[in-house]
Design an enzyme around this catalytic site. Structure first.
Site, PDB file in Angstrom:
ATOM      1  N   SER A 185      -5.361  -3.406   4.219  1.00 16.41           N
ATOM      2  CA  SER A 185      -4.712  -2.158   4.603  1.00 16.41           C
ATOM      3  C   SER A 185      -5.402  -1.600   5.840  1.00 16.41           C
ATOM      4  O   SER A 185      -6.588  -1.859   6.086  1.00 16.41           O
ATOM      5  CB  SER A 185      -4.804  -1.137   3.469  1.00 16.41           C
ATOM      6  OG  SER A 185      -4.413   0.155   3.902  1.00 16.41           O
TER       7      SER A 185
ATOM      8  N   GLY B  48       0.700  -9.496  -9.031  1.00 14.51           N
ATOM      9  CA  GLY B  48       1.285  -8.163  -8.980  1.00 14.51           C
ATOM     10  C   GLY B  48       2.672  -8.110  -8.379  1.00 14.51           C
ATOM     11  O   GLY B  48       3.018  -7.175  -7.658  1.00 14.51           O
ATOM     12  N   ALA B  49       3.497  -9.108  -8.670  1.00 14.13           N
ATOM     13  CA  ALA B  49       4.833  -9.160  -8.076  1.00 14.13           C
ATOM     14  C   ALA B  49       5.893  -8.533  -8.965  1.00 14.13           C
ATOM     15  O   ALA B  49       7.072  -8.871  -8.864  1.00 14.13           O
ATOM     16  CB  ALA B  49       5.204 -10.603  -7.749  1.00 14.13           C
TER      17      ALA B  49
ATOM     18  N   TYR C 190     -11.226   3.290  -2.056  1.00 14.49           N
ATOM     19  CA  TYR C 190     -10.091   2.436  -1.716  1.00 14.49           C
ATOM     20  C   TYR C 190     -10.338   1.739  -0.382  1.00 14.49           C
ATOM     21  O   TYR C 190     -10.120   0.526  -0.248  1.00 14.49           O
ATOM     22  CB  TYR C 190      -8.806   3.263  -1.638  1.00 14.49           C
ATOM     23  CG  TYR C 190      -7.589   2.464  -1.243  1.00 14.49           C
ATOM     24  CD1 TYR C 190      -7.061   1.495  -2.086  1.00 14.49           C
ATOM     25  CD2 TYR C 190      -6.954   2.690  -0.013  1.00 14.49           C
ATOM     26  CE1 TYR C 190      -5.934   0.753  -1.721  1.00 14.49           C
ATOM     27  CE2 TYR C 190      -5.826   1.962   0.361  1.00 14.49           C
ATOM     28  CZ  TYR C 190      -5.334   0.994  -0.504  1.00 14.49           C
ATOM     29  OH  TYR C 190      -4.223   0.266  -0.138  1.00 14.49           O
TER      30      TYR C 190
ATOM     31  N   GLY D 145       5.098  -6.935  -3.535  1.00 22.04           N
ATOM     32  CA  GLY D 145       4.983  -8.237  -4.188  1.00 22.04           C
ATOM     33  C   GLY D 145       6.307  -8.758  -4.690  1.00 22.04           C
ATOM     34  O   GLY D 145       6.633  -9.945  -4.510  1.00 22.04           O
TER      35      GLY D 145
ATOM     36  N   GLY E  65       7.440  -3.349  -5.956  1.00 21.55           N
ATOM     37  CA  GLY E  65       6.985  -3.103  -4.605  1.00 21.55           C
ATOM     38  C   GLY E  65       7.004  -4.304  -3.681  1.00 21.55           C
ATOM     39  O   GLY E  65       7.903  -5.159  -3.718  1.00 21.55           O
TER      40      GLY E  65
END
Length: 295
Positions: free
Chosen positions: A141, A24-25, A167, A30, A28
């Site tokens: 998180s 997921g780079a 989440y 990443g 953001g």
């Protein structure tokens, strides 16, 4: 040691000769992480669902970078990515994720947040583990503190679905995964270290996808005012990836109630520290994904 001295990007040693895989780079945190590691000399592999976006990032990272397709919401894609891998990996950063989305199912029928944030990365990590030589960084998180792990209904098939608790459950699962992964690595005599990361409150494209227009507008406004940049959000990942800290560590910002600032070692919730719960989640994850610990 890590808590006594302020940390800065300048302290990151040369990454020349190292191969880094980041999920997921394409945006953001990443993408910001990828740029710093590439600037430090690493060969960065951008693993992402949108290959066109990944290739665009790679063009800006430099000649050694590479884009490969990976959809964490489809275990067939995860298996294909791992099956095609034939080189040592110094560092795997499990960065990709989704946050507070309406009830959606993955290709295999898992609740999307649990399926992507935890199960996809659980399968990917174990399938790649024979190639990994140094460390694994998993983005969690502070929201893990509002999560609760219901092992009888991990995929929200019987409970009333609620986006934020779902989440929180997925982020709690990330921490429990790192806890049990590190225990297994140590027991196997491996020198590989697993770390968990809280990036802080960051302005990214994760926010504003709840399906509630009013709530999404409010979230985006607060994020715009209060959130730190992706470049600052990447600090925790970079610290966990390069600093000499113990396996099993949980890293996050020092300031504003853990939401911004230089990275330090953090505490975690009681549930996120439960080794027996971590073992039970691991067993459930093996059953759901069909992927076992390879060492």
């Amino acid at each position: 040691m890590a808590n006594r001295a302020p940390w800065s990007i300048e302290q990151i040693p040369s990454q020349a000769g190292r191969t880094v895989v980041i999920t997921g780079a394409t945006s953001g945190v990443g993408q910001a992480t990828a740029h710093v590691l590439a600037d430090k000399g690493a060969r960065v592999v951008v693993a992402a669902r949108n290959l066109a976006k990944a290739e665009d990032v790679v063009r800006r990272l430099g000649a050694d970078a590479q884009a490969r397709p990976l959809d964490l919401a489809d275990l067939d894609s995860v298996r294909a990515f791992a099956a095609a891998w034939v080189d040592p990996i110094d560092l795997l950063i499990n960065n990709a994720g989704v946050m507070a989305v309406p009830l959606t199912r993955t290709a295999q029928g898992f609740e999307l947040q649990f399926g992507t944030n935890h199960l996809g990365h659980f399968a990917l990590t174990n399938l790649l583990l024979p190639w990994i030589t140094d460390r694994i960084v998993c983005l969690s998180s502070a929201a893990h503190r509002v999560g609760h792990l219901d092992l009888t209904d991990l995929n929200w098939e019987h409970r009333r679905y609620r986006q934020w608790p779902a989440y929180g459950q997925s982020k709690l699962a990330n921490l429990l995964f790192v806890l049990e992964l590190q225990r297994r690595l140590t027991a196997a005599g491996s020198s590989v270290r697993a770390m968990a990361v809280h990036p802080g409150f960051v302005r990214t494209n994760l926010q504003g996808h709840s399906g509630n227009a009013v709530a999404d507008r409010a979230t985006l406004m607060v994020t715009k005012v209060m959130g730190q940049s992706p470049e600052h959000g990447a600090w925790s990942s970079l610290f966990a990836a390069t600093a000499d800290i113990p396996g099993g560590s949980y890293v996050g910002p020092a300031g504003m109630a853990g939401n911004r600032g230089t990275p330090i070692l953090l505490g975690r919730s009681t549930e996120a520290s439960d080794p027996e719960l971590a073992k039970r989640l691991w067993t459930a994850s093996e059953e759901l994904t069909g992927v076992d610990f390879p060492l």
